[in-house]
Design a protein around this motif. Structure first.
Motif, PDB file in Angstrom:
ATOM      1  N   PHE A  19      -2.901 -16.641  -0.098  1.00  0.00           N
ATOM      2  CA  PHE A  19      -3.233 -17.234  -1.399  1.00  0.00           C
ATOM      3  C   PHE A  19      -3.295 -18.746  -1.231  1.00  0.00           C
ATOM      4  O   PHE A  19      -2.418 -19.336  -0.593  1.00  0.00           O
ATOM      5  N   LEU A  30      -0.461 -19.971   1.296  1.00  0.00           N
ATOM      6  CA  LEU A  30       0.714 -19.113   1.340  1.00  0.00           C
ATOM      7  C   LEU A  30       0.308 -17.759   1.901  1.00  0.00           C
ATOM      8  O   LEU A  30      -0.564 -17.091   1.351  1.00  0.00           O
ATOM      9  N   ALA A  32       1.190 -14.458   1.777  1.00  0.00           N
ATOM     10  CA  ALA A  32       2.060 -13.560   1.010  1.00  0.00           C
ATOM     11  C   ALA A  32       2.384 -12.324   1.851  1.00  0.00           C
ATOM     12  O   ALA A  32       3.499 -11.806   1.792  1.00  0.00           O
ATOM     13  N   SER A  54      12.945 -10.805  -3.386  1.00  0.00           N
ATOM     14  CA  SER A  54      11.859 -11.132  -4.289  1.00  0.00           C
ATOM     15  C   SER A  54      10.981 -12.222  -3.641  1.00  0.00           C
ATOM     16  O   SER A  54      11.493 -13.165  -3.041  1.00  0.00           O
ATOM     17  N   GLY A  55       9.672 -12.041  -3.712  1.00  0.00           N
ATOM     18  CA  GLY A  55       8.751 -13.008  -3.119  1.00  0.00           C
ATOM     19  C   GLY A  55       8.413 -12.746  -1.663  1.00  0.00           C
ATOM     20  O   GLY A  55       7.673 -13.506  -1.047  1.00  0.00           O
ATOM     21  N   SER A  56       8.941 -11.637  -1.096  1.00  0.00           N
ATOM     22  CA  SER A  56       8.692 -11.390   0.331  1.00  0.00           C
ATOM     23  C   SER A  56       7.325 -10.765   0.600  1.00  0.00           C
ATOM     24  O   SER A  56       6.941 -10.601   1.762  1.00  0.00           O
ATOM     25  N   GLY A  57       6.596 -10.382  -0.460  1.00  0.00           N
ATOM     26  CA  GLY A  57       5.242  -9.882  -0.249  1.00  0.00           C
ATOM     27  C   GLY A  57       5.054  -8.396  -0.490  1.00  0.00           C
ATOM     28  O   GLY A  57       3.971  -7.844  -0.242  1.00  0.00           O
ATOM     29  N   LYS A  58       6.082  -7.723  -1.027  1.00  0.00           N
ATOM     30  CA  LYS A  58       6.026  -6.267  -1.211  1.00  0.00           C
ATOM     31  C   LYS A  58       4.912  -5.860  -2.170  1.00  0.00           C
ATOM     32  O   LYS A  58       4.125  -4.959  -1.894  1.00  0.00           O
ATOM     33  N   THR A  59       4.863  -6.531  -3.324  1.00  0.00           N
ATOM     34  CA  THR A  59       3.862  -6.159  -4.323  1.00  0.00           C
ATOM     35  C   THR A  59       2.446  -6.470  -3.825  1.00  0.00           C
ATOM     36  O   THR A  59       1.524  -5.678  -4.036  1.00  0.00           O
ATOM     37  N   THR A  60       2.293  -7.574  -3.121  1.00  0.00           N
ATOM     38  CA  THR A  60       0.965  -7.908  -2.594  1.00  0.00           C
ATOM     39  C   THR A  60       0.508  -6.833  -1.597  1.00  0.00           C
ATOM     40  O   THR A  60      -0.645  -6.394  -1.629  1.00  0.00           O
TER      41      THR A  60
HETATM   42  N1  LIG Z   1      -2.215 -13.884  -7.250  1.00  0.00           N
HETATM   43  C1  LIG Z   1      -1.410 -14.722  -6.598  1.00  0.00           C
HETATM   44  N2  LIG Z   1      -1.725 -16.031  -6.434  1.00  0.00           N
HETATM   45  C2  LIG Z   1      -0.924 -16.880  -5.765  1.00  0.00           C
HETATM   46  N3  LIG Z   1       0.253 -16.512  -5.204  1.00  0.00           N
HETATM   47  C3  LIG Z   1       0.643 -15.227  -5.330  1.00  0.00           C
HETATM   48  C4  LIG Z   1      -0.157 -14.260  -6.048  1.00  0.00           C
HETATM   49  N4  LIG Z   1       0.488 -13.057  -6.008  1.00  0.00           N
HETATM   50  C5  LIG Z   1       1.625 -13.273  -5.318  1.00  0.00           C
HETATM   51  N5  LIG Z   1       1.731 -14.558  -4.916  1.00  0.00           N
HETATM   52  C6  LIG Z   1       2.821 -15.146  -4.121  1.00  0.00           C
HETATM   53  O1  LIG Z   1       2.962 -14.347  -2.957  1.00  0.00           O
HETATM   54  C7  LIG Z   1       4.338 -14.224  -2.600  1.00  0.00           C
HETATM   55  C8  LIG Z   1       4.694 -12.754  -2.520  1.00  0.00           C
HETATM   56  O2  LIG Z   1       4.705 -12.225  -3.838  1.00  0.00           O
HETATM   57  P1  LIG Z   1       4.923 -10.675  -4.145  1.00  0.00           P
HETATM   58  O3  LIG Z   1       3.966  -9.897  -3.306  1.00  0.00           O
HETATM   59  O4  LIG Z   1       4.851 -10.502  -5.606  1.00  0.00           O
HETATM   60  O5  LIG Z   1       6.407 -10.456  -3.605  1.00  0.00           O
HETATM   61  P2  LIG Z   1       7.513  -9.362  -4.018  1.00  0.00           P
HETATM   62  O6  LIG Z   1       6.821  -8.211  -4.654  1.00  0.00           O
HETATM   63  O7  LIG Z   1       8.187  -9.035  -2.713  1.00  0.00           O
HETATM   64  O8  LIG Z   1       8.455 -10.062  -4.952  1.00  0.00           O
HETATM   65  C9  LIG Z   1       5.129 -14.989  -3.643  1.00  0.00           C
HETATM   66  O9  LIG Z   1       5.416 -16.265  -3.129  1.00  0.00           O
HETATM   67  C10 LIG Z   1       4.176 -15.066  -4.816  1.00  0.00           C
HETATM   68  O10 LIG Z   1       4.419 -16.220  -5.588  1.00  0.00           O
END
Ligand SMILES: Nc1ncnc2c1ncn2[C@@H]1O[C@H](COP(=O)(O)OP(=O)(O)O)[C@@H](O)[C@H]1O
Ligand SMILES: [Mg+2]
Length: 340
Positions: A19, A30, A32, A54-60
């Motif tokens: 991102f 970043l 992700a 949290s923020g480790s990239g799981k959801t991405t």
């Molecule tokens: N659409 C996006 N644009 C910019 N940064 C993003 C976006 N989605 C996630 N991030 C960043 O990517 C990193 C991983 O996020 P995320 O996948 O939500 O982690 P988790 O699910 O482990 O908490 C975080 O630093 C988040 O801020």
């Protein structure tokens, strides 16, 4: 004719999602998800936990698997087909039936104004899973798998349901298309502890009786240990340690996995993993170096860790992204008990 080796159910190889964010004139980059690899084999459904702060990239990572986010780099194949190359028609008629999401908050997916059974009918119609009376049969069957019936659910509004019932219904909705893979992102973190286990048991049941594989995403190591067959521990986009859950969490090798495990409260050491889920440690922002992403926090840091990126080395039945496990390493390795 020689038999073709079966394609893996899910093949993720060196997957990266970057991102870019703009602040004034500067653009920050970043990763992700960064160079992450994992494979779910076909024909042996398993529960793979993706765990991390949290923020480790799981959801991405989950969103890429669901075809909702495009990878920047790397391979993402479902049953041998690159997910990024699927046409909208392929997705509608095949992929979205095969790979279904389960979300964190079931109430957020149901409108308070709509009867919950209408979502089940909608899914059945949208994916044309059956015609006429067969639709009801299919819905009842999906509800049956989660321990409910259409008669019980019909006409109910979300406010008439408990959190556990709502999550069961949202899982039943996901099952209507008879998927091969569920991607469940923090599916129990909104539920009371008493309901959590029943939903996690349901995932095991789906694996065993329906042959459904589950990507179980959680910040909570205790439920990962309870539920999963294998685990991948994520740190700032990397998968730093992956293997069978008993090995990785029973005897963590990566200093980061050791740190995470030591932060789970252990009232009784024999029942370390039945303890209440810990608050996830706060994500720490620290300077990015060219080397290991854990170098700034690692108690065993060596000079090279600040400059070079470690490979993923095989050690004691799992893979560890740490120089301590590079073949030929001759120093002293940390043990889980020695975690500071
Ligand atoms: N659409 C996006 N644009 C910019 N940064 C993003 C976006 N989605 C996630 N991030 C960043 O990517 C990193 C991983 O996020 P995320 O996948 O939500 O982690 P988790 O699910 O482990 O908490 C975080 O630093 C988040 O801020
Ligand atoms: Mg998340």
């Amino acid at each position: 004719m020689p038999q073709q080796p079966a394609q893996p159910l899910l093949e993720i190889d060196r997957l990266t999602r970057v991102f870019l964010s703009r602040q004034g004139l500067s653009v920050t980059r970043l990763e992700a998800v960064d160079d992450a690899s994992l494979t779910l084999e076909a024909g042996k459904p398993e529960i793979y936990a993706l765990a991390g702060e949290s923020g480790s990239g799981k959801t991405t990572l989950a969103r890429m698997v669901l075809g909702l986010e495009r990878p920047t780099q790397g391979t993402l194949n479902y049953k041998g087909r690159p997910v990024g190359d699927l046409t909208p028609k392929d997705k509608r008629t095949w992929f979205y039936r095969e790979v279904q999401p389960v979300f964190q908050d079931p109430f957020a997916t149901f409108s308070p104004m709509k009867r919950v059974d209408s979502y089940l009918y909608e899914t059945a119609r949208n994916y044309r899973v059956a015609e006429g009376a067969a639709i009801e049969k299919r819905i009842d069957e999906a509800l049956g798998v989660v321990g409910l019936t259409l008669a019980e659910v019909r006409g109910r509004y979300p406010n008439e349901l408990s959190g556990g019932q709502a999550q069961r219904i949202s899982i039943a909705r996901a099952l209507i298309t008879r998927p091969s893979l569920l991607v469940a992102d923090e599916p129990v973190s909104m539920l009371d502890a008493s309901l959590r286990m029943s939903i996690l048991n349901l995932f095991k049941d789906l694996r065993d009786s329906q042959g459904v594989a589950v990507l179980y995403i959680t910040h909570d190591l205790a439920t990962a240990y309870y539920t999963a067959d294998r685990i991948g521990v994520m740190l700032r986009g990397w998968i730093v340690e992956t293997g069978p859950v008993e090995r990785v969490l029973g005897n963590p090798l990566h200093p980061y996995t050791q740190l995470l495990k030591s932060s789970v409260p252990q009232a009784d050491p024999d029942k370390a993993w039945s303890a209440a889920p810990a608050e996830p440690p706060r994500p720490v922002k620290f300077p990015v170096s060219g080397g290991c992403k854990f170098a700034a926090r690692c108690p065993y840091v060596m000079d090279r860790c600040r400059q070079e990126i470690p490979g993923s080395y095989e050690a004691e039945g799992r893979h560890v992204k740490c120089f301590l496990y590079e073949p030929g390493f001759s120093g002293v390795r940390p043990t889980a008990e020695a975690v500071p």
